[in-house]
Design an enzyme around this catalytic site. Structure first.
Site, PDB file in Angstrom:
ATOM      1  N   GLY A  13    -144.048  25.616  60.781  1.00 42.85           N
ATOM      2  CA  GLY A  13    -144.616  24.281  60.971  1.00 42.85           C
ATOM      3  C   GLY A  13    -144.843  23.561  59.651  1.00 42.85           C
ATOM      4  O   GLY A  13    -144.503  24.071  58.582  1.00 42.85           O
ATOM      5  N   ALA A  90    -151.125  28.544  63.200  1.00 45.23           N
ATOM      6  CA  ALA A  90    -150.541  28.013  64.445  1.00 45.23           C
ATOM      7  C   ALA A  90    -151.542  27.073  65.111  1.00 45.23           C
ATOM      8  O   ALA A  90    -152.706  27.434  65.289  1.00 45.23           O
ATOM      9  CB  ALA A  90    -150.198  29.159  65.397  1.00 45.23           C
ATOM     10  N   GLY A  91    -151.105  25.898  65.448  1.00 46.54           N
ATOM     11  CA  GLY A  91    -152.017  24.965  66.108  1.00 46.54           C
ATOM     12  C   GLY A  91    -151.265  23.807  66.743  1.00 46.54           C
ATOM     13  O   GLY A  91    -150.173  23.454  66.313  1.00 46.54           O
ATOM     14  N   ASP A  95    -154.116  15.231  72.184  1.00 48.90           N
ATOM     15  CA  ASP A  95    -155.183  14.248  72.015  1.00 48.90           C
ATOM     16  C   ASP A  95    -155.303  13.312  73.213  1.00 48.90           C
ATOM     17  O   ASP A  95    -154.321  12.685  73.630  1.00 48.90           O
ATOM     18  CB  ASP A  95    -154.915  13.392  70.765  1.00 48.90           C
ATOM     19  CG  ASP A  95    -155.015  14.179  69.461  1.00 48.90           C
ATOM     20  OD1 ASP A  95    -155.430  15.351  69.509  1.00 48.90           O
ATOM     21  OD2 ASP A  95    -154.694  13.600  68.399  1.00 48.90           O
ATOM     22  N   GLN A 148    -163.521  14.182  66.272  1.00 50.53           N
ATOM     23  CA  GLN A 148    -162.626  13.013  66.203  1.00 50.53           C
ATOM     24  C   GLN A 148    -162.419  12.468  67.601  1.00 50.53           C
ATOM     25  O   GLN A 148    -162.292  13.247  68.555  1.00 50.53           O
ATOM     26  CB  GLN A 148    -161.285  13.417  65.560  1.00 50.53           C
ATOM     27  CG  GLN A 148    -160.214  12.347  65.543  1.00 50.53           C
ATOM     28  CD  GLN A 148    -160.623  11.081  64.806  1.00 50.53           C
ATOM     29  OE1 GLN A 148    -161.467  10.315  65.291  1.00 50.53           O
ATOM     30  NE2 GLN A 148    -160.046  10.853  63.643  1.00 50.53           N
ATOM     31  N   GLY A 150    -160.850  11.509  70.821  1.00 50.43           N
ATOM     32  CA  GLY A 150    -159.621  12.010  71.456  1.00 50.43           C
ATOM     33  C   GLY A 150    -159.343  13.480  71.188  1.00 50.43           C
ATOM     34  O   GLY A 150    -158.285  13.987  71.544  1.00 50.43           O
ATOM     35  N   TYR A 154    -159.492  19.952  70.493  1.00 49.62           N
ATOM     36  CA  TYR A 154    -159.084  20.386  69.155  1.00 49.62           C
ATOM     37  C   TYR A 154    -160.317  20.619  68.248  1.00 49.62           C
ATOM     38  O   TYR A 154    -160.403  21.629  67.547  1.00 49.62           O
ATOM     39  CB  TYR A 154    -158.181  19.307  68.556  1.00 49.62           C
ATOM     40  CG  TYR A 154    -157.533  19.617  67.244  1.00 49.62           C
ATOM     41  CD1 TYR A 154    -156.321  20.307  67.183  1.00 49.62           C
ATOM     42  CD2 TYR A 154    -158.100  19.177  66.043  1.00 49.62           C
ATOM     43  CE1 TYR A 154    -155.700  20.547  65.967  1.00 49.62           C
ATOM     44  CE2 TYR A 154    -157.486  19.420  64.829  1.00 49.62           C
ATOM     45  CZ  TYR A 154    -156.281  20.111  64.796  1.00 49.62           C
ATOM     46  OH  TYR A 154    -155.670  20.349  63.582  1.00 49.62           O
ATOM     47  N   PRO A 184    -158.164  21.512  56.337  1.00 56.33           N
ATOM     48  CA  PRO A 184    -157.395  20.374  55.828  1.00 56.33           C
ATOM     49  C   PRO A 184    -157.871  19.069  56.457  1.00 56.33           C
ATOM     50  O   PRO A 184    -158.322  19.043  57.605  1.00 56.33           O
ATOM     51  CB  PRO A 184    -155.960  20.671  56.292  1.00 56.33           C
ATOM     52  CG  PRO A 184    -155.948  22.104  56.694  1.00 56.33           C
ATOM     53  CD  PRO A 184    -157.343  22.418  57.140  1.00 56.33           C
ATOM     54  N   GLY A 185    -157.727  18.011  55.691  1.00 53.25           N
ATOM     55  CA  GLY A 185    -157.872  16.667  56.250  1.00 53.25           C
ATOM     56  C   GLY A 185    -156.516  16.216  56.761  1.00 53.25           C
ATOM     57  O   GLY A 185    -155.660  17.034  57.112  1.00 53.25           O
TER      58      GLY A 185
END
Ligand code: CAA
Length: 248
Positions: A13, A90-91, A95, A148, A150, A154, A184-185
């Site tokens: 990824g 893995a992700g 949303d 966040q 939506g 997650y 991470p952003g």
């Protein structure tokens, strides 16, 4: 530089690819484990990592399936040796606001993003503890810290991942095994490119450094945590988000 064996889930990824390259550059044998159902992406990955073709290998598997994780880890161990470094990258996202979220969208994200971490850690932790060395790095997210719109699914999974990390860190601290998360952003990956453009532009406007992060800026932190010399860092979360969320 140590000859450690590293396994990266989500290895082909956006972030995973850069993480594999950084670990390989540091002299590790790297296994990129990912779904086997994306031959085009796998071909791109092989091109992008061609300079490390002698050191980066691919293993197909499904991170959401416990038995499949166990079988894949067995294959890796018999081909390369015991796993010293596990990076859970893995992700997926699904949303949508909670009022529209289907049970399937909830389950899909939790199964891959959070159950996947259990499936992998459960299958390596004993061997790492017995051998007295291990580095586990879980790729969480700034949205697990702030929430966040939506992303109830997650954000829950990513926040859960860090709780898991801290608990595991305590269990294995005396065994030479560390467990940390990196949050991470917003980075230049397909996941972020999939956000509607107007929404994405608003998000970028809210990042103090004024741009998306580069996957390599995440990977170098993972590489740092994976080092033999990082044994005194455990249960930590390292944010890499361009100042989008500041905390201490
Ligand atoms: N804040 C406040 N209001 C928002 C909003 C926001 N961020 N986004 C949408 N809205 C508003 C809309 O303007 C709309 O208002 P009206 O009803 O008055 O018209 C309403 O909320 C839309 O609500 P819906 O229930 O219809 O929302 P939706 O189900 O269509 O979902 C969304 C919208 C797809 C979630 C969209 O907001 C979006 O894509 N947001 C970005 C999500 C995001 O950041 N994802 C990160 C992906 S990358 C990643 O996850 C990697 C990482 O770790 C950082």
């Amino acid at each position: 530089m140590s000859k450690r064996i590293a396994l990266v889930t989500g290895g082909i990824g956006g972030l995973g690819t850069e993480i594999c390259k950084h670990l390989a550059r540091s002299g590790r044998t790297v296994v990129a484990a990912d779904l086997g159902s994306r031959p085009e992406r796998l071909a791109e990955f092989k091109q992008e990592t061609a300079e490390f073709a002698d050191r980066i290998f691919f293993e197909p598997f499904n991170v959401a399936d416990f038995d499949d994780c166990a079988a894949m880890i067995k294959r890796v161990e018999s081909a390369h040796g015991p796993i010293d470094i596990l990076v859970n990258a893995a992700g997926i996202t699904r949303d949508t606001s909670l009022r529209k979220m289907s049970p399937q969208q909830w389950v899909d994200v939790l199964k891959i993003n959070l159950d996947g971490v259990f499936n992998m850690c459960r299958n390596v932790v004993e061997s790492m503890s017995e051998r007295g060395f291990g580095r586990i790095v879980n790729i969480s997210s700034v949205n697990g810290q702030t929430g966040q719109f939506g992303q109830t699914n997650y954000s829950a999974a990513k926040a859960g991942m860090h709780g898991f990390t801290m608990a595991l860190a305590r269990e294995v601290a005396r065994k030479g095994v560390t467990a940390n998360s990196v949050s991470p952003g917003y980075c230049r990956t397909a996941l972020v490119q999939a956000i509607p453009e107007t929404v994405r532009n608003q998000i970028v406007a809210g990042i103090p450094v004024g741009r998306l992060g580069e996957p390599s800026e995440i990977a170098r932190v993972v590489d740092f945590l994976a080092a033999d010399e990082s044994g005194f860092i455990t249960g930590a979360n390292i944010p890499v988000n361009g100042g989008y969320f500041m905390d201490f």
